[in-house]
Design a protein around this motif. Structure first.
Motif: not given
Length: 406
Positions: A328-342
């Motif tokens: 899964r690939r997501l492209r962001f159009l605004e600055p974001m904080t991305v968190t992964i918990l896996a």
């Protein structure tokens, strides 16, 4: 009852809120060490008092914590929706009692639970003793031993030997472990029965205090309901010898900023069994949820879903193959904080009876550089990243384990 003198039961609704405060948007900070870092901690309070919604008091709680809710309007609206769900349930219950009478309704409640108990006892009669030593990604041991008394139709599920409380958030309150046990034994029942407490009557569950399955109050627990529950389920199914490990993670992905907060779990491979292959690209076991449709996600959030496909070859080999995970690939159009918990990033999902393990999961950030170059930054299974507009996050979820020698 109608006179208000007899308690006939409770009706509750449980919801996952997009954000309830905490260190990171989405309220699942990967490096939390205390409960308050994961969001607003609410002591018992009346949400409705004498028929009046206590909005002012609620907003004070949501905004007055060390890490307050980022969007209290959304929290209030979600709680009102849950109250409405409760009212609908109460109305339906009262209508049933009005139609059939309370003695009949009470009798059938007992029938349902007694039938569930009998169904689980029959399933126990087909089981044998077993144990499993399940290793978390950081090496912590989740130990379980299942002792079966076929004659009595009972079983003891003993988690003695499980590692001490986790310093981070991979801790699960005992209710989570009980839910996983309930789920697994319901899966062993062939009959069509509703899930209910009667399933647990034949079971004795031992969860040692101070372990990461029974942490002290105030411990960080955000990975408990998501990741540890999957680990418990995989360990139980391994001890019973019935199926290879599924992806054994929910692949929790969160992103947000001051205006947007979003949370999803991502599907992966199911484990193979003695007479079936594992399914590809499905949510398994303790995460029976749907994802937001791409059209809706892209309409409401500044993000584009560029890839969502099966990760071919990630399922474990065997007489029956494990299911494949996804990419899964997501492209962001605004600055974001991305968190992964896996989970299952360093220890792959196990195979069974000679079957090969599934592929471990992985994830990375693709930084959009000037001139069209792309810079790759690998993320860990518990990680967060600051994303600029134009950057992408790619996640490859684990495959399920295979069953039997290839």
């Amino acid at each position: 009852d109608d006179a208000g003198t007899t308690l006939r039961g409770f009706l509750a609704s449980r919801g996952h809120h997009a954000d309830i405060g905490g260190r990171t948007p989405g309220s699942m900070p990967p490096f939390a060490t205390t409960l308050e870092e994961e969001g607003v901690v609410i002591d018992d309070m009346k949400l409705v008092d004498a028929g009046v919604f206590q909005e002012e008091a609620l907003r004070a709680v949501l905004s007055g914590a060390a890490y307050p809710a980022r969007n209290p309007d959304e929290c209030v609206a979600d709680l009102k929706a849950q109250l409405a769900a409760n009212e609908a349930g109460i109305a339906a219950f009262r209508a049933m009692v009005d139609q059939y009478g309370w003695p009949t309704v009470a009798a059938y409640i007992a029938h349902v639970m007694n039938n569930a108990e009998a169904s689980v006892r029959r399933a126990i009669g087909r089981l044998r003793d077993g144990s499993w030593d399940y290793r978390m990604d950081d090496g912590a041991r989740l130990m379980v031993a299942i002792r079966v008394d076929r004659a009595a139709g009972t079983a003891t599920i003993d988690f003695t030997g499980t590692a001490p409380q986790h310093k981070g958030n991979f801790n699960a309150p005992p209710a989570v472990t009980r839910a996983a046990v309930l789920y697994v034994f319901r899966c062993l029942v062939d009959d069509e029965i509703p899930l209910n407490e009667g399933c647990l009557r034949p079971l004795t569950i031992i969860i040692p205090a101070g372990s990461f399955l029974n942490p002290a109050p105030g411990a960080a627990v955000v990975a408990g309901n998501t990741e540890v529950s999957q680990a418990v389920t995989a360990a139980l199914l391994g001890a019973l010898g019935v199926v290879a490990s599924a992806q054994a993670t929910m692949n929790n992905l969160l992103f947000g900023n001051a205006r947007h907060q979003y949370y999803e779990t991502i599907c992966g491979g199911a484990g193979a069994g003695p007479d079936f292959d594992g399914c590809d690209a499905v949510h398994t076991h303790m995460t029976n949820t749907r994802m937001t449709d791409p059209e809706v996600l892209e309409l409401r959030y500044p993000v584009r879903v560029e890839t969502f496909e099966i990760r071919r070859g990630s399922g474990g080999a065997g007489r029956h193959r494990g299911g494949d995970g996804v990419r899964r690939r997501l492209r962001f159009l605004e600055p974001m904080t991305v968190t992964i918990l896996a989970s299952r990033r360093t220890v792959p999902p196990f195979g069974m009876d000679g079957g090969a393990p599934g592929a471990a999961g992985r994830q990375w950030v693709e930084r959009a550089e000037v001139g069209g170059e792309v810079r790759i930054e690998v993320m860990g299974g518990r990680d967060q990243a600051t994303i600029a507009a134009g950057d992408s996050v790619v996640i490859e979820t684990p495959g399920g384990g295979g069953y039997g020698n290839p």
